[in-house]
Design an enzyme around this catalytic site. Structure first.
Site, short mmCIF file in Angstrom:
data_model
loop_
_atom_site.label_atom_id
_atom_site.label_comp_id
_atom_site.label_asym_id
_atom_site.label_seq_id
_atom_site.Cartn_x
_atom_site.Cartn_y
_atom_site.Cartn_z
N GLY A 44 -9.97 2.59 5.70
CA GLY A 44 -11.19 3.22 6.20
C GLY A 44 -12.00 3.85 5.08
O GLY A 44 -13.23 3.94 5.16
N GLU A 74 -4.68 -2.39 5.08
CA GLU A 74 -4.30 -2.38 6.49
C GLU A 74 -3.22 -3.41 6.82
O GLU A 74 -2.34 -3.18 7.64
CB GLU A 74 -5.53 -2.63 7.38
N GLU A 84 -13.97 1.24 3.68
CA GLU A 84 -15.03 0.91 4.66
C GLU A 84 -16.17 1.92 4.63
O GLU A 84 -17.33 1.56 4.79
CB GLU A 84 -14.41 0.79 6.06
N ALA A 99 -7.92 5.60 7.30
CA ALA A 99 -7.84 6.29 8.58
C ALA A 99 -6.58 7.15 8.58
O ALA A 99 -5.68 6.93 7.77
CB ALA A 99 -7.76 5.25 9.69
N1 3HC Z 1 -2.86 8.80 7.07
C1 3HC Z 1 -2.02 9.84 7.25
N2 3HC Z 1 -1.20 10.30 6.29
C2 3HC Z 1 -1.22 9.69 5.12
C3 3HC Z 1 -2.06 8.61 4.86
C4 3HC Z 1 -2.91 8.16 5.90
N3 3HC Z 1 -3.76 7.13 5.73
N4 3HC Z 1 -1.87 8.20 3.59
C5 3HC Z 1 -0.94 9.00 3.08
N5 3HC Z 1 -0.54 9.91 4.00
C6 3HC Z 1 0.43 10.99 3.80
C7 3HC Z 1 1.80 10.45 3.49
O1 3HC Z 1 2.50 10.20 4.67
C8 3HC Z 1 2.40 11.58 2.70
O2 3HC Z 1 2.82 12.57 3.62
P1 3HC Z 1 4.11 13.47 3.29
O3 3HC Z 1 3.78 14.18 2.02
O4 3HC Z 1 4.20 14.33 4.49
O5 3HC Z 1 5.23 12.51 3.16
C9 3HC Z 1 1.21 12.15 1.94
O6 3HC Z 1 0.05 11.69 2.64
C10 3HC Z 1 1.13 11.69 0.50
O7 3HC Z 1 1.24 10.29 0.47
P2 3HC Z 1 2.09 9.52 -0.65
O8 3HC Z 1 3.41 10.18 -0.83
O9 3HC Z 1 2.05 8.09 -0.29
O10 3HC Z 1 1.19 9.83 -1.93
P3 3HC Z 1 0.90 8.92 -3.20
O11 3HC Z 1 0.07 9.72 -4.09
O12 3HC Z 1 2.17 8.31 -3.68
O13 3HC Z 1 0.03 7.69 -2.65
C11 3HC Z 1 -1.75 6.67 -1.43
C12 3HC Z 1 -1.25 7.93 -2.17
C13 3HC Z 1 -1.88 5.50 -2.39
C14 3HC Z 1 -3.08 6.99 -0.81
C15 3HC Z 1 -0.72 6.28 -0.34
O14 3HC Z 1 -0.45 7.42 0.44
C16 3HC Z 1 -1.15 5.21 0.61
O15 3HC Z 1 -1.07 4.05 0.28
N6 3HC Z 1 -1.60 5.60 1.82
C17 3HC Z 1 -1.91 4.71 2.89
C18 3HC Z 1 -3.24 4.05 2.68
C19 3HC Z 1 -3.54 3.14 3.83
O16 3HC Z 1 -2.74 2.38 4.31
N7 3HC Z 1 -4.79 3.23 4.31
C20 3HC Z 1 -5.23 2.42 5.37
C21 3HC Z 1 -5.00 3.13 6.64
S1 3HC Z 1 -5.38 2.12 8.04
C22 3HC Z 1 -7.06 2.20 8.17
O17 3HC Z 1 -7.71 2.76 7.36
C23 3HC Z 1 -7.62 1.53 9.39
C24 3HC Z 1 -9.12 1.42 9.30
O18 3HC Z 1 -9.45 0.14 8.86
C25 3HC Z 1 -9.75 1.69 10.62
#
Ligand code: 3HC
Ligand code: NAI
Length: 683
Positions: A101, A124, A104, A62
């Site tokens: 997400g 998450e 999912e 998400a």
């Molecule tokens: N939402 C918004 N922005 C995000 C994001 C997300 N889910 N994931 C990454 N970004 C942004 C980062 O903030 C970063 O922004 P910046 O360049 O402005 O600093 C940019 O994307 C690049 O991210 P990384 O520097 O972390 O890039 P990497 O290549 O090192 O890593 C990744 C990529 C493994 C995908 C890592 O970004 C990550 O772990 N992201 C989060 C994944 C996550 O937690 N997903 C679950 C979200 S909650 C959810 O899905 C709820 C659902 O169940 C309803």
């Protein structure tokens, strides 16, 4: 251009997301997905659907920036339900990371194909949440509760191969032919009844053997202590076995919303962005050309030098390590090998990898061998004269253009730089012990440090998998500087009558892995001791005089048994009371509340001073330092975010309340006072 496009490959509709950098499932993506799926469902010529992403990854979750804002239709759950309800087979084509997400969405598809390098996970929990789009209900039905638990509750993604083994991925396809292979796979499924994760029955394992939930709790209890989301995750997975799909989804929603509106998730989301912000340097062009680092020198093969070297060796960068004497050199390189072999024994490295890493290490006694290093890190004794001597020598022998770094904990990096003719190439690289394990790296920017030198250090930190934070030159930089008022207060509190184990307990309850007196016992109370048992000028002197020198002698502040379990010692409490009496301190009962306030509020104050003086770029950097270097519980967001949460006025008033105890020289931060007065926050 729209973030979601679709192209027809004969009878297969390929839906493509292009939402850089990570294809987060923001509103535009959800709207586009919904529209294209509806299009596919309504078009008789379309017999199957593939969903894939452009760029570096499949949907990484998400869009976290939308959290806490009013929801925009359609919700992710709705889009996924629509996908799953299709009678035409829908295939997720996964590369990069299918997270949260994104995982999912893949679970809502009828099939999942992935390239070998792909990873799939539900992280998450690391944001203080559980999956919120039925992931906790579909995953156990597809792979079983036992396989789902570590994914939902631990949050680490699994590699494609593991995903295939547990039934999460149907087929591993070619690394470079994902799009074509996914289409071919989809075509093979045309006309067959579609399998739906929500109708799977693998979750019955948790019903047949409900003990797996308690076993999981017991096994991971220590790691999960203090966190709210993991328990919610366990309950959600359990519900997947006990309830209908619809009821399970409702249960997940209830647990998810409670977490989403709680303080832990706010704190952990803050931390997610804080960690990423920390690597950005204000005022330096992000495209500045970097200095290539292909060979590293390390001076000193002691505790730190060895660990520092391992970071580079593990990243495939050759290291030349220098000592004063052969014996110390052999000891140091021997320790490096032992550490690698221990890792291999635990199965986290192969013997070949051990040899490959060791093969990159060149021990030497001769400074001339450092001449062609691109970066040299000094980790010799913490003594300014010795450091100056070393840097003078480096200035003579190391090629121009190389970076010269010190691992000093407290010393003035500018003074060290002045021992060279090239201070613009000097900076501090402050690793934490054990340096091969601890994630934190304080990058100390000297007065003259050049922009490209600093930018190179920050980029390099990523390569060696550290979390780097820029600090200015001041005593103890960010981390140790804030540790110091906490330690002062801990010492003062036990003189005033607080029990030392209560001081530790207050911090343990707060979520630290260890309190200050446990930490002293672990480090050894005799660090810096004058070794004269007849000279007792402090509590530490008194304990050392009795050979209570910490865990290594079986006793320090605490008594230790063979298994290193600790018990508070009456003898030590008496020593403390007697010492206090001798110093004319009248002991009193001290509440846990006062202990907490006096340990933590002065730290926030010191953090505010650090900000005020420009020694940290932003408040969130301070949070990153304390979470990664000192075990501050991430679910409070770090010291500055925690202060924001309880209110800066609470902190300022608390410091006023304890003013007499803190003493007339307590450096009350003006920034903290001002912000408290205006009702502002740090973050
Ligand atoms: N939402 C918004 N922005 C995000 C994001 C997300 N889910 N994931 C990454 N970004 C942004 C980062 O903030 C970063 O922004 P910046 O360049 O402005 O600093 C940019 O994307 C690049 O991210 P990384 O520097 O972390 O890039 P990497 O290549 O090192 O890593 C990744 C990529 C493994 C995908 C890592 O970004 C990550 O772990 N992201 C989060 C994944 C996550 O937690 N997903 C679950 C979200 S909650 C959810 O899905 C709820 C659902 O169940 C309803
Ligand atoms: P250590 O005593 O374990 O190792 C220092 C090594 O440097 C010794 O092996 C010594 O022989 C060698 N040495 C001394 N002078 C030398 C010289 N002129 N040339 C070559 N080698 C020389 O010390 P440790 O703990 O590794 O600390 C090193 C530095 O790292 C210090 O500045 C310390 O403040 C800093 N530091 C230490 C941390 C810790 O937890 N131990 C954490 C972070 C920084």
């Amino acid at each position: 251009m729209s973030v979601i496009t679709a192209e027809r490959q004969d009878d297969v509709l390929v839906i493509i997301s292009n939402n850089p950098p990570v294809n987060a499932l923001g509103a535009a993506v959800r709207q586009g997905l919904k529209a294209e799926i509806e299009e596919a469902l309504g078009d008789d010529a379309v017999k199957a659907v593939v969903i894939r992403c452009e760029g570096r990854t499949f949907f990484a979750g998400a869009d976290i920036t939308e959290f806490g804002k009013p929801p925009v239709e359609p919700g992710l759950g709705e889009v996924i339900d629509l996908i799953e309800a299709s009678d035409k087979p829908v295939v997720a084509a996964i590369h990069g990371t299918a997270l949260g997400g994104g995982c999912e969405v893949a679970l809502g598809c009828h099939y999942r194909v992935a390239v070998p390098s792909a990873k799939i996970g539900l992280p998450e929990v690391k944001l203080g949440l559980i999956p919120g789009a039925a992931g906790t209900q579909r995953l156990p039905r597809l792979v079983g509760a036992e396989a789902a638990l570590p994914m939902v509750v631990g949050g680490d993604p699994v590699p494609a191969k593991h995903a295939e083994a547990i039934g999460l991925v149907d087929k591993i396809v070619g690394e470079d032919s994902l799009a074509a292979d996914a289409i071919a796979f989809a075509r093979e499924q045309i006309g067959k009844p579609v399998p739906r994760s929500s109708e799977g029955t693998a979750n019955e394992d948790g019903v047949k053997n409900p003990a797996i939930f308690d076993e999981f709790r017991a096994k991971n209890g220590r790691k999960l202590r203090g966190f709210e989301a993991p328990e919610a995750g366990i309950q959600a997975v359990k519900a997947a076995g006990e309830m209908s799909f619809a009821d399970g989804v409702a249960k997940e929603r209830e647990l998810f919303m409670k977490l989403m509106t709680g303080t832990q998730s706010a704190a952990m989301r803050h931390y997610f962005f804080a960690e990423r912000a920390a690597n950005k340097i204000e005022g330096i062009d992000k495209d500045i050309p970097l200095i290539p680092i292909n060979k590293v020198g390390v001076i000193g093969a002691g505790t730190m030098g060895g660990g520092i070297s391992m970071n580079f060796l593990s990243a495939g960068i050759p290291v030349t390590i220098l000592e004063m004497e052969q014996e110390a050199l052999d000891r140091g390189t021997g320790t490096i090998r032992k550490n690698y072999e221990r890792t291999a024994k635990r199965g986290r490295m192969t013997e070949d990898q051990v040899e490959a890493a060791m093969g990159l290490l060149t021990p030497t006694l001769d400074y001339a061998d450092l001449a062609d290093c691109d970066l040299v890190i000094e980790a010799v004794f913490e003594n300014m004269d010795v450091k100056k001597q070393v840097f003078g020598k480096l200035d003579e022998v190391v090629k121009q253009g190389a970076i010269l770094a010190s691992n000093t904990s407290y010393l003035n990096v500018d003074e060290i730089a002045a021992a060279t003719s090239r201070p613009e190439y000097v900076l501090g690289l402050h690793f934490f012990s054990p340096a091969n394990i601890m994630k934190l790296l304080e990058v100390v920017r000297g007065e003259k440090t050049a922009d490209d030198v600093l930018a190179t250090a920050m980029a390099l930190s990523k390569k060696i998998r550290k979390i780097a934070v820029v600090a200015g030159v001041c005593d103890g930089f960010i981390g140790n500087r804030m540790l110091s008022p906490r330690q002062q207060q801990a010492n003062a509190l036990i003189m005033e009558g607080a029990k030392y184990w209560e001081v530790d307990e207050v911090l343990l309850d707060f979520g630290f892995p260890m309190g200050p007196f446990q930490m002293s016992d672990l480090a050894g109370l005799d660090i810096g001791w004058h070794r004269d048992p007849s000279r007792v000028e402090s509590i530490r002197d008194a304990l050392c005089a009795l050979d209570r020198r910490g865990q290594k002698t079986g006793a320090g502040f605490y008594d230790y048994d063979e298994a290193r379990n600790r018990t508070p010692s009456d003898e030590v409490q008496t020593i403390i009371s007697e010492f206090a009496e001798k110093q004319g301190v009248v002991q009193r009962d001290i509440s846990r509340e006062e202990i907490k306030e006096r340990l933590l509020y002065p730290m926030v104050n010191e953090g505010a001073l650090i900000l005020e003086e420009g020694m940290a770029q932003r408040a969130s950097d301070i949070d990153v330092v304390w979470i990664n270097g000192y075990g501050w519980p991430v679910y409070t967001g770090g010291p500055m975010f925690w202060a924001d949460t309880i209110g800066l006025k609470t902190i300022a008033d608390g410091l006023e309340k304890h003013a007499d105890r803190l003493g007339p020289d307590f450096p009350f931060s003006q920034l903290l006072k001002d912000k408290a007065e205006k009702g502002e926050r740090f973050n």
